[in-house]
Write a protein that holds these residues in place. Structure first.
Motif, PDB file in Angstrom:
ATOM      1  N   ASP A  45      46.199  32.234  22.908  1.00  0.00           N
ATOM      2  CA  ASP A  45      44.934  31.824  22.303  1.00  0.00           C
ATOM      3  C   ASP A  45      44.779  32.326  20.874  1.00  0.00           C
ATOM      4  O   ASP A  45      43.710  32.186  20.289  1.00  0.00           O
ATOM      5  CB  ASP A  45      43.748  32.337  23.137  1.00  0.00           C
ATOM      6  N   SER A  46      45.825  32.934  20.305  1.00  0.00           N
ATOM      7  CA  SER A  46      45.686  33.485  18.963  1.00  0.00           C
ATOM      8  C   SER A  46      46.680  32.841  17.999  1.00  0.00           C
ATOM      9  O   SER A  46      47.691  32.258  18.396  1.00  0.00           O
ATOM     10  CB  SER A  46      45.872  35.007  18.983  1.00  0.00           C
ATOM     11  N   TYR A  47      46.348  32.960  16.727  1.00  0.00           N
ATOM     12  CA  TYR A  47      47.161  32.402  15.652  1.00  0.00           C
ATOM     13  C   TYR A  47      47.687  33.536  14.775  1.00  0.00           C
ATOM     14  O   TYR A  47      47.001  34.527  14.566  1.00  0.00           O
ATOM     15  CB  TYR A  47      46.320  31.482  14.768  1.00  0.00           C
ATOM     16  N   SER A  48      48.901  33.346  14.263  1.00  0.00           N
ATOM     17  CA  SER A  48      49.437  34.282  13.284  1.00  0.00           C
ATOM     18  C   SER A  48      50.129  33.476  12.193  1.00  0.00           C
ATOM     19  O   SER A  48      50.521  32.325  12.402  1.00  0.00           O
ATOM     20  CB  SER A  48      50.411  35.269  13.928  1.00  0.00           C
ATOM     21  N   VAL A  49      50.262  34.088  11.003  1.00  0.00           N
ATOM     22  CA  VAL A  49      50.907  33.427   9.886  1.00  0.00           C
ATOM     23  C   VAL A  49      52.409  33.647   9.995  1.00  0.00           C
ATOM     24  O   VAL A  49      52.866  34.774  10.167  1.00  0.00           O
ATOM     25  CB  VAL A  49      50.375  33.974   8.542  1.00  0.00           C
ATOM     26  N   ASP A  50      53.167  32.577   9.922  1.00  0.00           N
ATOM     27  CA  ASP A  50      54.630  32.655   9.896  1.00  0.00           C
ATOM     28  C   ASP A  50      55.029  32.823   8.435  1.00  0.00           C
ATOM     29  O   ASP A  50      55.152  31.847   7.689  1.00  0.00           O
ATOM     30  CB  ASP A  50      55.231  31.387  10.497  1.00  0.00           C
ATOM     31  N   LEU A  51      55.189  34.068   8.005  1.00  0.00           N
ATOM     32  CA  LEU A  51      55.442  34.360   6.594  1.00  0.00           C
ATOM     33  C   LEU A  51      56.751  33.753   6.106  1.00  0.00           C
ATOM     34  O   LEU A  51      56.821  33.219   4.995  1.00  0.00           O
ATOM     35  CB  LEU A  51      55.444  35.870   6.367  1.00  0.00           C
TER      36      LEU A  51
END
Length: 70
Positions: A45-51
């Protein structure tokens, strides 16, 4: 699933998914540091930035712009 942030509108980020479909995600559900052009990865349910992917996209876009002006 991966998403690219296209723009911000009020309390939402307008993103494009891998199938070229546009959708809105509430800003409160995203990391605070997100910017236009960032690649997001949804895990659970969460989002993260794919650097890494974000940097690859920015570099590719810059190369295309540079080629356009040569």
């Amino acid at each position: 699933m991966k998403y690219i942030i296209d723009r911000f509108e009020g309390d939402y980020a307008v993103v494009e998914d891998e199938n070229k479909l546009m959708m809105d995600i509430q800003l409160e559900d995203l990391p605070k540091e997100v910017q236009e052009g960032d690649v997001l990865v949804k895990i659970g349910d969460s989002y993260s930035v794919d650097l890494g992917e974000t940097e690859r996209r920015k570099k590719k876009i810059q190369e295309l712009v540079d080629d356009l002006w040569e």
